[in-house]
Design a protein around this motif. Structure first.
Motif, PDB file in Angstrom:
ATOM      1  N   CYS A 129       3.982 -24.075   8.786  1.00  0.00           N
ATOM      2  CA  CYS A 129       5.223 -23.347   8.459  1.00  0.00           C
ATOM      3  C   CYS A 129       5.628 -23.517   7.004  1.00  0.00           C
ATOM      4  CB  CYS A 129       6.355 -23.794   9.370  1.00  0.00           C
ATOM      5  SG  CYS A 129       6.110 -23.297  11.087  1.00  0.00           S
ATOM      6  N   SER A 130       5.125 -24.542   6.356  1.00  0.00           N
ATOM      7  CA  SER A 130       5.493 -24.756   4.950  1.00  0.00           C
ATOM      8  C   SER A 130       4.822 -23.754   4.024  1.00  0.00           C
ATOM      9  CB  SER A 130       5.136 -26.182   4.531  1.00  0.00           C
ATOM     10  OG  SER A 130       3.746 -26.395   4.682  1.00  0.00           O
ATOM     11  N   LEU A 131       3.900 -22.949   4.537  1.00  0.00           N
ATOM     12  CA  LEU A 131       3.251 -21.921   3.713  1.00  0.00           C
ATOM     13  C   LEU A 131       4.011 -20.593   3.730  1.00  0.00           C
ATOM     14  CD1 LEU A 131      -0.486 -22.608   4.538  1.00  0.00           C
ATOM     15  CD2 LEU A 131       0.751 -23.189   2.461  1.00  0.00           C
ATOM     16  N   TRP A 132       5.011 -20.459   4.613  1.00  0.00           N
ATOM     17  CA  TRP A 132       5.760 -19.208   4.687  1.00  0.00           C
ATOM     18  C   TRP A 132       6.467 -18.850   3.390  1.00  0.00           C
ATOM     19  CZ3 TRP A 132       5.094 -15.201   7.503  1.00  0.00           C
ATOM     20  CH2 TRP A 132       4.531 -15.329   8.769  1.00  0.00           C
ATOM     21  N   PRO A 133       7.068 -19.794   2.670  1.00  0.00           N
ATOM     22  CA  PRO A 133       7.696 -19.398   1.394  1.00  0.00           C
ATOM     23  C   PRO A 133       6.712 -18.778   0.412  1.00  0.00           C
ATOM     24  CG  PRO A 133       8.459 -21.574   2.031  1.00  0.00           C
ATOM     25  CD  PRO A 133       7.376 -21.197   2.998  1.00  0.00           C
ATOM     26  N   VAL A 134       5.475 -19.260   0.401  1.00  0.00           N
ATOM     27  CA  VAL A 134       4.468 -18.693  -0.502  1.00  0.00           C
ATOM     28  C   VAL A 134       4.128 -17.271  -0.089  1.00  0.00           C
ATOM     29  CG1 VAL A 134       2.177 -19.012  -1.471  1.00  0.00           C
ATOM     30  CG2 VAL A 134       3.521 -20.986  -0.830  1.00  0.00           C
ATOM     31  N   VAL A 135       4.017 -17.045   1.197  1.00  0.00           N
ATOM     32  CA  VAL A 135       3.710 -15.702   1.692  1.00  0.00           C
ATOM     33  C   VAL A 135       4.831 -14.741   1.311  1.00  0.00           C
ATOM     34  CG1 VAL A 135       3.351 -14.331   3.788  1.00  0.00           C
ATOM     35  CG2 VAL A 135       2.269 -16.569   3.571  1.00  0.00           C
ATOM     36  N   CYS A 136       6.078 -15.176   1.497  1.00  0.00           N
ATOM     37  CA  CYS A 136       7.224 -14.317   1.145  1.00  0.00           C
ATOM     38  C   CYS A 136       7.311 -14.066  -0.361  1.00  0.00           C
ATOM     39  CB  CYS A 136       8.512 -14.940   1.654  1.00  0.00           C
ATOM     40  SG  CYS A 136       8.604 -14.992   3.455  1.00  0.00           S
TER      41      CYS A 136
ATOM     42  N   THR B  41       6.465 -14.597 -12.128  1.00  0.00           N
ATOM     43  CA  THR B  41       6.515 -14.897 -10.693  1.00  0.00           C
ATOM     44  C   THR B  41       5.379 -15.793 -10.190  1.00  0.00           C
ATOM     45  OG1 THR B  41       5.341 -12.839 -10.205  1.00  0.00           O
ATOM     46  CG2 THR B  41       7.741 -12.777 -10.157  1.00  0.00           C
ATOM     47  N   LEU B  42       4.184 -15.682 -10.714  1.00  0.00           N
ATOM     48  CA  LEU B  42       3.062 -16.427 -10.147  1.00  0.00           C
ATOM     49  C   LEU B  42       3.131 -17.936 -10.335  1.00  0.00           C
ATOM     50  CD1 LEU B  42       1.539 -14.220  -8.785  1.00  0.00           C
ATOM     51  CD2 LEU B  42      -0.449 -14.820 -10.108  1.00  0.00           C
ATOM     52  N   PRO B  43       3.651 -18.479 -11.441  1.00  0.00           N
ATOM     53  CA  PRO B  43       3.756 -19.952 -11.507  1.00  0.00           C
ATOM     54  C   PRO B  43       4.626 -20.547 -10.395  1.00  0.00           C
ATOM     55  CG  PRO B  43       3.967 -19.029 -13.688  1.00  0.00           C
ATOM     56  CD  PRO B  43       3.973 -17.877 -12.727  1.00  0.00           C
ATOM     57  N   VAL B  44       5.687 -19.842 -10.019  1.00  0.00           N
ATOM     58  CA  VAL B  44       6.533 -20.299  -8.921  1.00  0.00           C
ATOM     59  C   VAL B  44       5.745 -20.265  -7.618  1.00  0.00           C
ATOM     60  CG1 VAL B  44       8.658 -19.807  -7.633  1.00  0.00           C
ATOM     61  CG2 VAL B  44       8.604 -19.527 -10.114  1.00  0.00           C
ATOM     62  N   ASN B  45       4.960 -19.205  -7.428  1.00  0.00           N
ATOM     63  CA  ASN B  45       4.142 -19.090  -6.227  1.00  0.00           C
ATOM     64  C   ASN B  45       3.133 -20.230  -6.137  1.00  0.00           C
ATOM     65  OD1 ASN B  45       5.544 -16.704  -6.029  1.00  0.00           O
ATOM     66  ND2 ASN B  45       3.743 -15.394  -5.924  1.00  0.00           N
TER      67      ASN B  45
ATOM     68  N   LEU C 118       0.569 -29.565   0.734  1.00  0.00           N
ATOM     69  CA  LEU C 118       0.817 -30.993   0.951  1.00  0.00           C
ATOM     70  C   LEU C 118       1.508 -31.245   2.290  1.00  0.00           C
ATOM     71  CD1 LEU C 118       1.963 -32.258  -2.560  1.00  0.00           C
ATOM     72  CD2 LEU C 118      -0.206 -32.706  -1.401  1.00  0.00           C
ATOM     73  N   CYS C 119       2.417 -30.364   2.650  1.00  0.00           N
ATOM     74  CA  CYS C 119       3.200 -30.550   3.873  1.00  0.00           C
ATOM     75  C   CYS C 119       2.659 -29.762   5.061  1.00  0.00           C
ATOM     76  CB  CYS C 119       4.641 -30.133   3.620  1.00  0.00           C
ATOM     77  SG  CYS C 119       5.425 -31.012   2.270  1.00  0.00           S
ATOM     78  N   CYS C 120       1.527 -29.137   4.918  1.00  0.00           N
ATOM     79  CA  CYS C 120       0.999 -28.233   5.934  1.00  0.00           C
ATOM     80  C   CYS C 120       0.748 -28.945   7.268  1.00  0.00           C
ATOM     81  CB  CYS C 120      -0.281 -27.587   5.429  1.00  0.00           C
ATOM     82  SG  CYS C 120      -0.931 -26.307   6.496  1.00  0.00           S
ATOM     83  N   CYS C 121       0.195 -30.137   7.217  1.00  0.00           N
ATOM     84  CA  CYS C 121      -0.125 -30.859   8.457  1.00  0.00           C
ATOM     85  C   CYS C 121       1.142 -31.258   9.207  1.00  0.00           C
ATOM     86  CB  CYS C 121      -0.959 -32.094   8.142  1.00  0.00           C
ATOM     87  SG  CYS C 121      -2.570 -31.677   7.472  1.00  0.00           S
ATOM     88  N   CYS C 122       2.164 -31.656   8.494  1.00  0.00           N
ATOM     89  CA  CYS C 122       3.410 -32.104   9.119  1.00  0.00           C
ATOM     90  C   CYS C 122       4.213 -30.944   9.693  1.00  0.00           C
ATOM     91  CB  CYS C 122       4.276 -32.856   8.116  1.00  0.00           C
ATOM     92  SG  CYS C 122       3.478 -34.319   7.450  1.00  0.00           S
TER      93      CYS C 122
END
Length: 174
Positions: A108-115, A87-91, A100-104
């Motif tokens: 919200c682009s960090l939510w998949p990592v949190v989930c 699981t961790l390599p996918v995370n 990379l997309c955090c500023c744009c």
């Protein structure tokens, strides 16, 4: 007859007091309240995502000697490490893309990592619950995933916590 009954009651009460100890302030404390300190197994990997390391240390702790066989301990750690390996390599990939997309996306682009991180923790907790119910409860041990503050910083990490559960004496009267 009354004298024999009184002696029996005194014998029972002294048995109960022999299993209790006095605390520093003179109060009676039950021995079941005193258990060994839990054993914490820290992450030994080189990647950590939201406090969860990519593998745990496989060295057998000396505090578990006589409680758990080293083979059982190693099998449990290997199962935990295999879940983390899947699981961790996918995370990490999602974390990189999210950064990379955090500023744009305004974060919200960090939510998949949190989930995904939450899903990994739940998978580990489910695995540890299965291990506890099939083996470790019978040995008087409970494994859990726990948050702890790192010793030398304000960061939080997840550790495997092995607690010693006191065995209840079922042959004693209430």
């Amino acid at each position: 007859m009354a004298r024999g009954m009184t002696e029996d009651l005194n014998a029972i009460s002294t048995d109960i007091y022999e299993d209790a100890i006095h605390s520093d302030n003179g109060e009676m404390v039950d021995l079941l309240a005193h258990t060994r300190d839990p054993v914490a197994i820290h992450g030994a990997g080189n990647v950590t995502v939201f406090g969860l390391s990519n593998k745990f240390d496989t060295d057998f702790p000396s505090a578990l000697t006589g409680k758990v066989a080293p083979e059982e301990y190693n099998e449990t750690i290997q199962r935990v490490n295999s879940v983390l390996k899947k699981t961790l390599p996918v995370n990490v990939k999602w974390l990189f893309c999210g950064c990379l997309c955090c500023c744009c996306t305004l974060g919200c682009s960090l939510w998949p990592v949190v989930c995904l991180s939450k899903r990994t923790r739940r998978a580990l907790e489910k695995l540890l619950d299965w291990e506890n119910s099939h083996l470790y409860t019978k040995l008087g041990i409970k494994w859990s995933l726990s948050k702890q503050r790192c010793d030398n910083s304000a960061m939080i990490e997840y550790v495997l916590l092995i607690e010693f559960v006191p065995r209840l004496q079922i042959h004693r009267p209430d």
